[in-house]
Structures are given as C-alpha cells and as structure tokens.
Scaffold this motif. Sequence first.
Motif, short mmCIF file in Angstrom:
data_model
loop_
_atom_site.label_atom_id
_atom_site.label_comp_id
_atom_site.label_asym_id
_atom_site.label_seq_id
_atom_site.Cartn_x
_atom_site.Cartn_y
_atom_site.Cartn_z
N VAL A 115 -16.92 69.27 85.20
CA VAL A 115 -16.03 68.38 84.46
C VAL A 115 -15.30 67.48 85.45
O VAL A 115 -14.53 67.95 86.28
CB VAL A 115 -15.01 69.18 83.62
CG1 VAL A 115 -14.00 68.25 82.97
CG2 VAL A 115 -15.74 70.00 82.55
N ASN A 116 -15.55 66.19 85.38
CA ASN A 116 -14.95 65.24 86.31
C ASN A 116 -13.57 64.78 85.88
O ASN A 116 -12.75 64.37 86.71
CB ASN A 116 -15.85 64.02 86.47
CG ASN A 116 -17.23 64.38 86.98
OD1 ASN A 116 -18.18 64.44 86.20
ND2 ASN A 116 -17.36 64.64 88.27
N ALA A 117 -13.30 64.81 84.57
CA ALA A 117 -11.99 64.40 84.07
C ALA A 117 -11.68 65.19 82.81
O ALA A 117 -12.55 65.37 81.95
CB ALA A 117 -11.97 62.90 83.79
N VAL A 118 -10.45 65.67 82.71
CA VAL A 118 -10.01 66.39 81.53
C VAL A 118 -9.49 65.38 80.52
O VAL A 118 -8.65 64.53 80.84
CB VAL A 118 -8.91 67.42 81.90
CG1 VAL A 118 -8.36 68.08 80.64
CG2 VAL A 118 -9.48 68.47 82.85
N ALA A 119 -10.00 65.45 79.29
CA ALA A 119 -9.63 64.47 78.26
C ALA A 119 -9.74 65.12 76.89
O ALA A 119 -10.65 65.91 76.63
CB ALA A 119 -10.53 63.24 78.34
N ASP A 120 -8.80 64.79 76.02
CA ASP A 120 -8.83 65.23 74.63
C ASP A 120 -9.71 64.25 73.85
O ASP A 120 -9.35 63.10 73.65
CB ASP A 120 -7.41 65.25 74.06
CG ASP A 120 -7.37 65.76 72.62
OD1 ASP A 120 -8.45 66.03 72.05
OD2 ASP A 120 -6.26 65.87 72.07
N LEU A 121 -10.88 64.70 73.42
CA LEU A 121 -11.83 63.81 72.79
C LEU A 121 -11.41 63.36 71.40
O LEU A 121 -12.02 62.47 70.82
CB LEU A 121 -13.21 64.48 72.71
CG LEU A 121 -13.83 64.87 74.05
CD1 LEU A 121 -15.21 65.44 73.84
CD2 LEU A 121 -13.88 63.69 75.01
N SER A 122 -10.36 63.98 70.86
CA SER A 122 -9.85 63.51 69.57
C SER A 122 -8.91 62.32 69.73
O SER A 122 -8.46 61.74 68.74
CB SER A 122 -9.13 64.65 68.84
OG SER A 122 -7.98 65.07 69.56
N GLY A 123 -8.59 61.96 70.99
CA GLY A 123 -7.73 60.82 71.26
C GLY A 123 -8.49 59.72 71.97
O GLY A 123 -9.71 59.57 71.81
N SER A 124 -7.79 58.94 72.76
CA SER A 124 -8.42 57.84 73.48
C SER A 124 -9.21 58.36 74.68
O SER A 124 -8.76 59.27 75.38
CB SER A 124 -7.36 56.84 73.95
OG SER A 124 -6.67 56.29 72.85
N LEU A 125 -10.35 57.77 74.93
CA LEU A 125 -11.15 58.12 76.10
C LEU A 125 -10.59 57.40 77.32
O LEU A 125 -10.26 56.21 77.24
CB LEU A 125 -12.61 57.74 75.89
CG LEU A 125 -13.37 58.48 74.78
CD1 LEU A 125 -14.78 57.93 74.65
CD2 LEU A 125 -13.41 59.98 75.04
N PRO A 126 -10.49 58.09 78.47
CA PRO A 126 -9.97 57.45 79.68
C PRO A 126 -11.03 56.58 80.36
O PRO A 126 -11.34 56.76 81.54
CB PRO A 126 -9.58 58.65 80.54
CG PRO A 126 -10.55 59.71 80.16
CD PRO A 126 -10.80 59.52 78.68
N LEU A 127 -11.58 55.65 79.62
CA LEU A 127 -12.65 54.78 80.10
C LEU A 127 -12.34 53.35 79.68
O LEU A 127 -11.81 53.11 78.59
CB LEU A 127 -14.00 55.22 79.52
CG LEU A 127 -14.46 56.64 79.85
CD1 LEU A 127 -15.61 57.05 78.94
CD2 LEU A 127 -14.87 56.75 81.31
N ALA A 128 -12.71 52.41 80.53
CA ALA A 128 -12.44 51.01 80.27
C ALA A 128 -13.40 50.46 79.20
O ALA A 128 -14.49 51.01 78.98
CB ALA A 128 -12.57 50.20 81.55
N ASP A 129 -12.99 49.38 78.57
CA ASP A 129 -13.86 48.70 77.62
C ASP A 129 -15.15 48.26 78.30
O ASP A 129 -15.15 47.81 79.46
CB ASP A 129 -13.18 47.45 77.05
CG ASP A 129 -11.95 47.77 76.22
OD1 ASP A 129 -11.64 48.97 76.06
OD2 ASP A 129 -11.30 46.82 75.74
#
Length: 226
Positions: A115-129
Amino acid sequence: MVALTQTPPSADRLRAIDDFLAQAWADQVRHDDRLRDLAVEVRFDRGVAHLRGDVADPAQLRLVRDLVGRLAGVYGVWCRVGIGGRAPVVVDLGCGPTKQWSSNLGLDIYPAPGVNAVADLSGSLPLADNSVDVLFAVHILEHLIDFLPLVDECHRVLRPGGVLHVMSPWWGHVNAVADPTHVRLMDVQTFKGICQLRPPGTPRWYPLHAGCDGASIFADLTPLPP
C-alpha cells in the motif's frame, strides 16, 4: 461486447478457453497487417486478456483492445501498454497486500505491504485530475454502500482514453453473500445503469467491455467528456 454465462467454468474448462483464445489471437495477428508489427503481448488468464508492451499512438492501443475484446470467451481486457515510450500510470484501489501488478500504485484504507498511500475510498482520492491511465477496482465496489462517489472520483482522475477495470462477485454466486462485509450485489446490468441511467450532469462512462463468468462480473469503463 457482453459475455454472459450462468455456471462458473471448471479450472480445466478455463484452461481450454485460454488456450483457444491464445490461438485465436495468434491467428488474428498473423492475418491482420495492422497488428503484425505492434509490440503488444496478449496473455489470457481465466478468460481475462492481459495486454502489455508499447505502441506509438493511442489509436493503435484502441485497435488492439477492440479486437481482443471481440473474441468470444473474453470477460475483460486488462491493459498495461505504454504509448510513445511513456509507461502507463496504474493505480490499484483497495489493493490490500496484493496488487494486480506489483508496479501499481496501491491505495487502501488500511496500511499493508504494497500500500503506497492510505486513503478512504468512500471519499476523495488523493490523485490529481487527469493523472491516471488505468484504475483497478477489484473486489471493492461490493464493500461500499454507495459506490457512485468512488466511480465519479475515478472519472475525475482518469486521463482521456483511460480505463477503469472492475471485478466483483456476481450476485447469483455464493461468493456474493459469503463475505459479511459485502453490502451490495452486483451484475453486468449494474454497469449498464452506471453508463446510461445516471442523472444529467453526472460523469458519463462508455462500456468498452462487460462480462460474467458465473462467479464474477467484469467491466472495463472509459470516461466520456461532458
């Protein structure tokens, strides 16, 4: 193309299907001048076509994807092909300790090896447009009560021509209800709804491929512009 079946094929049957598909694709390449010189390797695994290599322009990749997807017995077309020497940016959503490809960027709500980044997939993804070429959502959507916000986020981060690969348990198979953390039942028709039944103003998708092998459903979706 939509491939449907009701009874999951046996392991022997799947191997036979993969052998048939490999031979069919080899024959296609041998007789199609557009394909013969392309540096794309196509491997079939349990009815899923895995593409890797490099092409000069996006039109060549679209051609290969389209022709592979037309083969009877293909449930999905998973693609890791560079364009003009640029390797694709591939993100694995909810990967846990197992990515689809080891080089993928892995996102998950829990930390784990890979896992490279911890993120809640029910919210915003920490990725640029418009920053990602390929997204995997393998055994993810069925865990979310409302997965449409995640699907909309996938639309935001994918580049034009990018693809979202989805795999989930089919609602008619025991795997769909055996896991108590599954909160949604999925079908190929679910993706018809995602592509056609969303209200005006929501992100739009085009289904490149959708299929069901009697145990799992597969869908390859590409974002449409407004």
